[in-house]
Design an enzyme around this catalytic site. Sequence first.
Site, PDB file in Angstrom:
ATOM      1  N   LYS A  16       0.742  -0.903  -0.345  1.00 50.39           N
ATOM      2  CA  LYS A  16       0.169   0.245   0.173  1.00 50.39           C
ATOM      3  C   LYS A  16       0.821   1.301  -0.151  1.00 50.39           C
ATOM      4  O   LYS A  16       2.276   1.286   0.667  1.00 50.39           O
ATOM      5  CB  LYS A  16      -0.613  -0.002   1.500  1.00 50.39           C
ATOM      6  N   ASP A 125       5.111  -2.876  11.540  1.00 53.65           N
ATOM      7  CA  ASP A 125       3.513  -2.466  10.557  1.00 53.65           C
ATOM      8  C   ASP A 125       2.719  -2.848  11.812  1.00 53.65           C
ATOM      9  O   ASP A 125       2.150  -1.400  12.987  1.00 53.65           O
ATOM     10  CB  ASP A 125       2.907  -3.753   9.656  1.00 53.65           C
TER      11      ASP A 125
END
Length: 283
Positions: A16, A125
């Site tokens: 992304k 993340d």
Amino acid sequence: MNAPRLLVDIGNTRLKWAWCEAGAPLPASTGTTVLPTPWQHAGAVAHAADGALRTLAAELRALRAGGPMPSVWISNVAGPVIAAAVDAALADAFGGCAPVQWVRSAAAHGDLVNGYREPTQLGVDRWVGAVGAHRWLPRDTLLVVTAGTATTLDIVTVAAEGGARFEGGLILPGLALMLGTLARNTAQLPALDVGEAGSVAGAQRRWADNTHDAIAAGCLAAQAGAIERTWRALGERGDAARPPRCLLSGGARGALAGALAVPFEMHDNLVLLGLHAMAMADA
């Protein structure tokens, strides 16, 4: 900001990205607002798909349009092979080596302390997503849910005397992984995708009257049950007048949303939001 910024979240399945134009105004931080998306362009690709990174490079090249070289901030949990492929795609996009920050989990960022036993072992993340959520909601206890290949539940608490702490959390198989495991490891159960499961959640039936819906409902109940149990546990130990905020992100967030019985807010990508916060703090 004199140059644009490229934010990249490399997950286990998808990459992304978000592009922040040079000079673009930042949203105001009130501590109570919905989470912003402080970028002007964004997209996602399945990074293992043939030609996906070449297509991404062409899109980024067009966004730069001969302007200043962007600074690049990357969170990567997919390993060194994909990291090298992304490096090559960036060189293809920009005709040279853009300044790249490969973010790592740290002991702290600003007033947010990493409470993991070994802070550097926390998935980057998860850390970056918590940084992003706390940056815009600095006074709230947060349950940060990321529904991807794995579903992660991460907890950020705020001390009365100031400062915040990433407490830790839970990791469970993601919705697609649960559905796929049942199909692969049983003789007669059908394969379902996340979209099909989400449609079952939207039907609002308490019990499934067929195998297809029973699989979807069961996997959704497992995911939602973990989220709701954690949210309630946080509420029991905190301020009743200020309940924890549940933030839902990741590719399967839409399917999970229909199954949750606690209040929540959705954001497209908390990792990108965290990368943005880190980039701004470094400016």
